[in-house]
Design a protein around this motif. Structure first.
Motif, PDB file in Angstrom:
ATOM      1  N   LEU A   1       0.811  -1.218   0.000  1.00 11.56           N
ATOM      2  CA  LEU A   1       0.000   0.000   0.000  1.00 11.56           C
ATOM      3  C   LEU A   1       0.845   1.269   0.000  1.00 11.56           C
ATOM      4  O   LEU A   1       0.518   2.254  -0.665  1.00 11.56           O
ATOM      5  N   GLU A   2       1.941   1.267   0.772  1.00  9.14           N
ATOM      6  CA  GLU A   2       2.793   2.460   0.825  1.00  9.14           C
ATOM      7  C   GLU A   2       3.356   2.794  -0.552  1.00  9.14           C
ATOM      8  O   GLU A   2       3.385   3.960  -0.965  1.00  9.14           O
ATOM      9  N   SER A   3       3.782   1.772  -1.271  1.00 12.33           N
ATOM     10  CA  SER A   3       4.325   1.983  -2.612  1.00 12.33           C
ATOM     11  C   SER A   3       3.232   2.402  -3.587  1.00 12.33           C
ATOM     12  O   SER A   3       3.466   3.180  -4.518  1.00 12.33           O
ATOM     13  N   GLN A   4       2.017   1.874  -3.383  1.00  7.44           N
ATOM     14  CA  GLN A   4       0.890   2.272  -4.232  1.00  7.44           C
ATOM     15  C   GLN A   4       0.630   3.773  -4.115  1.00  7.44           C
ATOM     16  O   GLN A   4       0.360   4.449  -5.119  1.00  7.44           O
TER      17      GLN A   4
ATOM     18  N   CYS B   1      -4.327 -10.682 -10.314  1.00  7.67           N
ATOM     19  CA  CYS B   1      -5.248 -10.549  -9.183  1.00  7.67           C
ATOM     20  C   CYS B   1      -6.588  -9.988  -9.655  1.00  7.67           C
ATOM     21  O   CYS B   1      -6.651  -9.282 -10.656  1.00  7.67           O
ATOM     22  N   ASN B   2      -7.628 -10.267  -8.897  1.00  6.85           N
ATOM     23  CA  ASN B   2      -8.902  -9.578  -9.073  1.00  6.85           C
ATOM     24  C   ASN B   2      -8.814  -8.295  -8.263  1.00  6.85           C
ATOM     25  O   ASN B   2      -9.009  -8.289  -7.054  1.00  6.85           O
ATOM     26  N   LEU B   3      -8.502  -7.187  -8.934  1.00  3.66           N
ATOM     27  CA  LEU B   3      -8.228  -5.951  -8.218  1.00  3.66           C
ATOM     28  C   LEU B   3      -9.451  -5.419  -7.477  1.00  3.66           C
ATOM     29  O   LEU B   3      -9.318  -4.754  -6.451  1.00  3.66           O
ATOM     30  N   GLU B   4     -10.634  -5.699  -7.993  1.00  5.89           N
ATOM     31  CA  GLU B   4     -11.835  -5.245  -7.286  1.00  5.89           C
ATOM     32  C   GLU B   4     -11.947  -5.931  -5.928  1.00  5.89           C
ATOM     33  O   GLU B   4     -12.311  -5.309  -4.929  1.00  5.89           O
ATOM     34  N   LYS B   5     -11.611  -7.225  -5.889  1.00  6.05           N
ATOM     35  CA  LYS B   5     -11.606  -7.937  -4.604  1.00  6.05           C
ATOM     36  C   LYS B   5     -10.495  -7.424  -3.707  1.00  6.05           C
ATOM     37  O   LYS B   5     -10.667  -7.309  -2.488  1.00  6.05           O
ATOM     38  N   GLU B   6      -9.354  -7.099  -4.298  1.00  7.35           N
ATOM     39  CA  GLU B   6      -8.243  -6.565  -3.512  1.00  7.35           C
ATOM     40  C   GLU B   6      -8.598  -5.200  -2.923  1.00  7.35           C
ATOM     41  O   GLU B   6      -8.227  -4.886  -1.789  1.00  7.35           O
ATOM     42  N   VAL B   7      -9.327  -4.381  -3.699  1.00  4.89           N
ATOM     43  CA  VAL B   7      -9.779  -3.084  -3.187  1.00  4.89           C
ATOM     44  C   VAL B   7     -10.740  -3.291  -2.021  1.00  4.89           C
ATOM     45  O   VAL B   7     -10.627  -2.649  -0.979  1.00  4.89           O
ATOM     46  N   ALA B   8     -11.697  -4.227  -2.204  1.00  6.42           N
ATOM     47  CA  ALA B   8     -12.683  -4.489  -1.160  1.00  6.42           C
ATOM     48  C   ALA B   8     -12.018  -4.998   0.120  1.00  6.42           C
ATOM     49  O   ALA B   8     -12.477  -4.712   1.232  1.00  6.42           O
ATOM     50  N   ALA B   9     -10.913  -5.748  -0.046  1.00  6.37           N
ATOM     51  CA  ALA B   9     -10.204  -6.300   1.114  1.00  6.37           C
ATOM     52  C   ALA B   9      -9.227  -5.308   1.729  1.00  6.37           C
ATOM     53  O   ALA B   9      -8.573  -5.614   2.728  1.00  6.37           O
ATOM     54  N   GLY B  10      -9.111  -4.115   1.126  1.00  2.00           N
ATOM     55  CA  GLY B  10      -8.221  -3.097   1.661  1.00  2.00           C
ATOM     56  C   GLY B  10      -6.763  -3.288   1.299  1.00  2.00           C
ATOM     57  O   GLY B  10      -5.882  -2.646   1.872  1.00  2.00           O
ATOM     58  N   ARG B  11      -6.481  -4.158   0.308  1.00  2.00           N
ATOM     59  CA  ARG B  11      -5.084  -4.418  -0.080  1.00  2.00           C
ATOM     60  C   ARG B  11      -4.654  -3.624  -1.315  1.00  2.00           C
ATOM     61  O   ARG B  11      -3.482  -3.667  -1.703  1.00  2.00           O
TER      62      ARG B  11
ATOM     63  N   TYR C   1      -6.562   2.135  -8.465  1.00  2.00           N
ATOM     64  CA  TYR C   1      -7.247   1.195  -9.360  1.00  2.00           C
ATOM     65  C   TYR C   1      -7.966   1.945 -10.480  1.00  2.00           C
ATOM     66  O   TYR C   1      -7.821   1.622 -11.659  1.00  2.00           O
ATOM     67  N   TYR C   2      -8.731   2.984 -10.122  1.00  2.00           N
ATOM     68  CA  TYR C   2      -9.471   3.719 -11.145  1.00  2.00           C
ATOM     69  C   TYR C   2      -8.558   4.572 -12.012  1.00  2.00           C
ATOM     70  O   TYR C   2      -8.872   4.857 -13.162  1.00  2.00           O
ATOM     71  N   ARG C   3      -7.417   4.968 -11.466  1.00  2.00           N
ATOM     72  CA  ARG C   3      -6.455   5.720 -12.281  1.00  2.00           C
ATOM     73  C   ARG C   3      -5.832   4.820 -13.354  1.00  2.00           C
ATOM     74  O   ARG C   3      -5.576   5.246 -14.472  1.00  2.00           O
ATOM     75  N   LEU C   4      -5.592   3.563 -13.006  1.00  2.00           N
ATOM     76  CA  LEU C   4      -4.989   2.618 -13.959  1.00  2.00           C
ATOM     77  C   LEU C   4      -6.015   2.030 -14.913  1.00  2.00           C
ATOM     78  O   LEU C   4      -5.710   1.707 -16.058  1.00  2.00           O
ATOM     79  N   ASN C   5      -7.248   1.885 -14.434  1.00  2.00           N
ATOM     80  CA  ASN C   5      -8.262   1.133 -15.169  1.00  2.00           C
ATOM     81  C   ASN C   5      -8.972   1.993 -16.212  1.00  2.00           C
ATOM     82  O   ASN C   5     -10.193   1.921 -16.360  1.00  2.00           O
ATOM     83  N   VAL C   6      -8.208   2.796 -16.948  1.00  2.00           N
ATOM     84  CA  VAL C   6      -8.793   3.637 -17.992  1.00  2.00           C
ATOM     85  C   VAL C   6      -9.211   2.781 -19.176  1.00  2.00           C
ATOM     86  O   VAL C   6     -10.297   2.930 -19.733  1.00  2.00           O
ATOM     87  N   PHE C   7      -8.350   1.855 -19.568  1.00  2.00           N
ATOM     88  CA  PHE C   7      -8.640   0.999 -20.717  1.00  2.00           C
ATOM     89  C   PHE C   7      -8.200  -0.429 -20.381  1.00  2.00           C
ATOM     90  O   PHE C   7      -7.053  -0.805 -20.601  1.00  2.00           O
ATOM     91  N   PRO C   8      -9.086  -1.233 -19.824  1.00  2.00           N
ATOM     92  CA  PRO C   8      -8.714  -2.611 -19.479  1.00  2.00           C
ATOM     93  C   PRO C   8      -8.766  -3.540 -20.685  1.00  2.00           C
ATOM     94  O   PRO C   8      -9.632  -3.403 -21.558  1.00  2.00           O
ATOM     95  N   ILE C   9      -7.827  -4.470 -20.752  1.00  2.00           N
ATOM     96  CA  ILE C   9      -7.840  -5.548 -21.751  1.00  2.00           C
ATOM     97  C   ILE C   9      -7.811  -6.863 -20.981  1.00  2.00           C
ATOM     98  O   ILE C   9      -6.917  -7.097 -20.169  1.00  2.00           O
ATOM     99  N   ILE C  10      -8.801  -7.711 -21.218  1.00  4.92           N
ATOM    100  CA  ILE C  10      -8.915  -8.970 -20.487  1.00  4.92           C
ATOM    101  C   ILE C  10      -8.421 -10.116 -21.362  1.00  4.92           C
ATOM    102  O   ILE C  10      -8.930 -10.326 -22.474  1.00  4.92           O
ATOM    103  N   LEU C  11      -7.409 -10.846 -20.880  1.00  6.64           N
ATOM    104  CA  LEU C  11      -6.866 -11.976 -21.617  1.00  6.64           C
ATOM    105  C   LEU C  11      -7.513 -13.272 -21.127  1.00  6.64           C
ATOM    106  O   LEU C  11      -7.528 -13.537 -19.926  1.00  6.64           O
ATOM    107  N   PRO C  12      -8.029 -14.084 -22.032  1.00 10.61           N
ATOM    108  CA  PRO C  12      -8.725 -15.310 -21.620  1.00 10.61           C
ATOM    109  C   PRO C  12      -7.742 -16.403 -21.210  1.00 10.61           C
ATOM    110  O   PRO C  12      -6.652 -16.517 -21.795  1.00 10.61           O
TER     111      PRO C  12
END
Length: 647
Positions: free
Chosen positions: A441-444, A477-487, A493-504
Motif C-alpha cells: 500500500l505504501e508503494s501504491q 489478481c482480481n483488483l476489485e476484490k483486492e480493493v474491497a479487502a483493503g489491499r 485502481y481507477y487511475r490505472l483502469n482507464v482501458f482494461p484488456i482482459i486476456l482469456p
C-alpha cells in the motif's frame, strides 16, 4: 470547482450529508432526487456533469435503469450502494460506472471518488474523440482509393472492426435501392483473415436456389433504421426477418447491429453486423454508427455513380477470395490463436496502441500479458524508445522506491553510486508494471502521486524530474476484490483502469490448442534440428483434455520438454504433470461449484505437498509448476496459503 452534481438518493439523511460535503468542497449540487422520475426532470432542466446514484430508489425503476440513460447521454455517474447481492452488483457494473461508494462512507472517500470519476470521464471523452476522428479519417481515405468495391468494403469493415466487433457482416445484400448490385458478406476467420461470400457461395452454403435466396433478400422494415438486436430481441427479430434467421442458422450468430445508410434521393443501403456473442452491442455502438452515416453515405453514393457508368459484371464480388495478413506483420509477435475471446482482446489492443492512454491488462499467469504489453508498445508512436519491464512481485519491499524512481549516492546504506530508476530509463517510451497487484500500500500511494503529477524524485535527491512515460500495468489478481479487502487503493485502481484488456485463460480457448501446438512443434523442432515434428491425434486429445492452470506458458514448456525427450519426429504420447488437474478445474461438491481461485488454491497445495513444502530450487513447487518462485510466492500470498497448510 463549479461542477454541477445531481444526487439521486431516497434516504434523506444520506442525501443531505452528501450535499453538505459537496458544497463545502466547492461543488454545485443542482438537485436531490429520490426516484428516477424526479431525476429525469432535474437532468432535463440542469444537465448535471456528474450524478451520485443510489441503486435502490423509490418507485419501480432502479438506479441501474437510470444509469443506462446516463450512459447514453454521456453523463458520468458514481453508484452509492449498501451491500447488494452479486447479481445486482454485476448488473450495476455492466452500466460502466466511474466508481462505487459503499455506505457508510467518509468525506474523504466521496471527494477522492469524485476526482477519479472526473479524471476517468475526461480520459474517456478524449479517447472516444481521438478514436472517432482517426476512424473517420481512415474511412475517408479508403473511399477515395482507386480499388474495386469488394476490396473497399473489406477495408472499411476491417477499420470498423475494433470499434464495432463482428464475426459476420453483410453489406448491401438486402438491396433497398433499384440498382443492380448484389452486395457482399465477409466472414471473419481470424484476427486479420476474412472470407468474402457472394450470392453464389451463399446458395452453396445454404442449399437455396437463386429464386429462394432472392426472397430472403427482400428488404423489411427492420432494415430501414439503425438498431440493436441482442438476446431475446435477436430471437424475436429472427422470427419475422428471414435473412437474419438464415444468417443466425448458417453461421451461428446470436446478435445483430443494423447500420442504415441513407442516400439522398434514393432508398438507401444497409450494413448488418453480426456476432456470435449474444450481448455484444450497446448504445455506444449505435451512437458511433449514427456518426459514421454521412461518410458511409458518400461511399454508397459512389456505388450508384459507378453503376451508371460501369457494366454490372464489373461490380460482382469474388466469393472465393480469401483476405489474410500475417499476424506478425501487425506487431502481434508471439500472440497466436483465432478464438473469439482472443480476437476481442486483439481488437482492443489495436484501438488503444496508437494512443497515449494508460492500459490495464488483466489475466491469469501464463496468458501472455507481457506479450500484449510489448505489442502495444511496438504499435505505438513510442516504439522507437525503450519499453522497460518491471516485475513488481520480485521487488524487495525496502528497495521498491529505489528501483522505480532511482537514488542518489549516499541516499542509504549501500548506495555507493547514483542509480537511475525504471521510470527514467523508460523516458519517452513505455513502462510495463507487471504483477501490479503485489505492490504494498505504501508503494501504491507513491506510484499514485507519480501518475497524477507526472514527476519523480530520486531517493536522497532534491531535484524534481518530469517524466514522459506511458504506463501499462498488468495483474493476475482480481483488483476489485483486492480493493474491497483493503489491499489495493481504490484511487490507484481507477487511475490505472482507464482501458482494461482482459486476456482469456487457455481453458476458455481450447480451440486454439491445435494452432499453438503446431507453432511450438515448428519452433522447438527447429531449435533441436528435428524437421516436421508431428503429434499424434491421441497426444493432441490429451492436451485438449488437460486443465492448463499455467495457461499458454505451461503449454509451451510442456511442448518444449516433450520435443526434447522424443527420439523420433513423431510424438505419440505427451508427458503431463502428474497432478489432480487430470480432472476438470470446476467441480461439484455438495452442490457447490468451486471458483477459479478455490481450484487454483487446491492445485498449488497439492503441488506443495508433492515438493515437501519447498517452493524454489530443484524439485521445488515453482519448478514443478513452471513458474518463477516470485510468482508462486505472490499467488500463495493472494490465495492465503501459508506453510502450515502444507503437510
Amino acid at each position: 470547482m463549479g461542477i454541477k452534481i445531481l444526487i439521486v438518493e431516497d434516504e434523506f439523511i444520506v442525501a443531505n450529508d452528501l450535499s453538505m460535503i459537496l458544497e463545502k468542497a466547492g461543488y454545485l449540487v443542482c438537485g436531490i432526487a429520490s426516484s428516477v422520475e424526479e431525476a429525469r426532470v432535474i437532468i432535463a432542466k440542469h444537465t448535471p456533469q456528474l450524478v451520485l446514484l443510489d441503486i435502490h430508489l423509490e418507485g419501480k425503476l432502479t438506479g441501474i435503469d437510470l444509469a443506462k440513460e446516463l450512459l447514453e447521454r454521456n453523463i458520468a455517474f458514481v453508484y452509492l450502494s449498501a451491500n447488494s447481492n452479486q447479481k445486482i452488483l454485476e448488473q450495476a457494473k455492466s452500466t460502466q460506472p466511474y466508481g462505487f461508494l459503499v455506505k457508510p462512507f467518509r468525506e474523504k472517500d466521496v471527494l477522492v471518488s469524485l476526482e477519479i470519476a472526473q479524471y476517468l470521464h475526461h480520459q474517456n471523452i478524449s479517447l472516444k474523440r481521438d478514436t472517432e476522428l482517426a476512424l473517420q479519417s481512415v474511412i475517408t481515405d479508403i473511399i477515395s482509393q482507386e480499388i474495386n468495391w469488394q476490396d473497399k468494403f473489406l477495408k472499411i469493415s476491417k477499420t470498423i472492426q475494433p470499434h464495432i466487433p463482428f464475426d459476420f457482416v453483410a453489406i448491401g445484400m438486402k438491396n433497398l435501392d433499384s440498382i443492380p448490385y448484389d452486395g457482399v458478406c465477409f466472414l471473419r476467420l481470424s484476427f486479420n483473415e476474412y472470407q468474402a461470400i457472394g450470392t453464389q457461395e451463399l446458395m452453396t452454403m445454404t442449399g437455396l436456389q437463386s429464386s429462394d435466396l432472392t426472397k430472403y433478400q427482400v428488404p423489411a422494415s427492420e432494415d430501414t433504421r439503425s438498431a440493436i438486436y441482442n438476446l431475446a430481441d435477436f430471437e424475436e427479430v429472427c422470427k419475422i426477418n428471414p435473412s437474419k434467421k438464415l444468417v443466425a442458422k448458417t453461421f451461428g450468430m446470436s446478435s445483430n447491429l443494423v447500420m442504415f445508410i441513407p442516400i439522398e434521393g434514393r432508398a438507401g443501403f444497409t450494413l448488418s453486423f453480426y456476432s456470435r456473442k449474444n450481448d455484444v452491442y450497446n448504445n455506444r455502438h449505435l451512437t458511433l454508427v449514427n456518426r459514421l452515416q454521412k461518410q458511409m453515405s458518400l461511399t454508397f453514393d459512389g456505388i450508384v455513380k459507378d453503376v451508371k457508368r460501369a457494366p454490372r459484371e464489373n461490380l460482382q464480388v469474388n466469393p472465393n477470395k480469401m483476405y489474410a495478413a500475417n499476424v506478425k506483420q501487425n506487431g502481434f509477435v508471439g500472440i497466436i490463436g483465432k478464438s473469439h475471446l482472443l480476437l476481442t482482446a486483439l481488437d482492443h489492443l489495436s484501438i488503444v496502441a496508437p494512443l497515449e492512454t494508460s492500459v490495464l491488462i488483466l489475466g491469469e499467469s501464463g496468458t501472455g500479458k507481457e506479450r500484449f504489453a510489448k505489442s502495444i508498445h511496438e504499435l505505438s508512436p513510442r516504439s522507437k524508445k525503450p519499453i522497460v519491464v518491471v516485475n513488481c512481485a520480485a521487488l524487495p519491499t525496502h528497495l521498491i522506491e529505489s528501483e522505480l524512481f532511482g537514488h542518489e549516492k549516499g541516499a542509504f546504506t549501500g548506495a555507493i553510486e547514483r542509480r537511475i530508476g525504471k521510470f527514467e530509463q523508460a523516458s519517452g517510451g513505455t513502462i510495463f508494471l507487471d504483477e501490479m497487484g503485489e505492490l504494498p500500500l505504501e508503494s501504491q500511494a507513491k506510484l499514485l502521486r507519480v501518475l497524477q503529477e507526472r514527476e519523480i524524485e530520486r531517493l536522497g535527491g532534491r531535484e524534481t524530474i518530469k517524466i514522459d512515460v506511458r504506463i501499462i500495468a498488468a495483474t493476475n489478481c482480481n483488483l476489485e476484490k483486492e480493493v474491497a479487502a483493503g489491499r489495493f487503493r481504490l484511487d490507484l485502481y481507477y487511475r490505472l483502469n482507464v482501458f482494461p484488456i482482459i486476456l482469456p485463460p487457455l481453458r476458455d480457448r481450447k480451440g486454439d490448442i491445435p494452432i499453438l501446438v503446431a507453432h511450438f512443434l515448428e519452433k522447438y523442432g527447429a531449435m533441436v534440428g528435428k524437421a516436421e515434428v508431428k503429434l499424434s491425434d491421441q497426444a493432441l486429445k490429451e492436451l485438449e483434455d488437460y486443465a492448463w492452470p499455467g495457461n499458454v506458458r505451461e503449454l509451451e514448456h510442456i511442448m518444449e520438454r516433450n520435443i526434447l525427450l522424443s527420439r523420433e519426429n513423431n510424438i505419440d504420447r505427451v508427458i503431463l504433470p502428474n497432478t489432480p488437474t487430470d480432472r476438470p478445474l470446476v467441480q461439484q461438491e455438495d452442490g457447490h461449484v468451486k471458483s477459479i481461485d478455490e481450484n487454483e488454491r487446491d492445485y498449488i497445495l497439492t503441488v506443495l505437498k508433492k515438493s515437501g513444502g519447498r517452493i524454489s530450487g530443484p524439485g521445488g513447487a515453482a519448478e514443478l509448476l513452471d513458474v518463477p518462485a516470485t510468482t508462486l510466492n505472490s499467488k500463495m500470498k493472494r490465495l492465503g496459503i501459508v506453510r502450515k497448510h502444507v503437510g
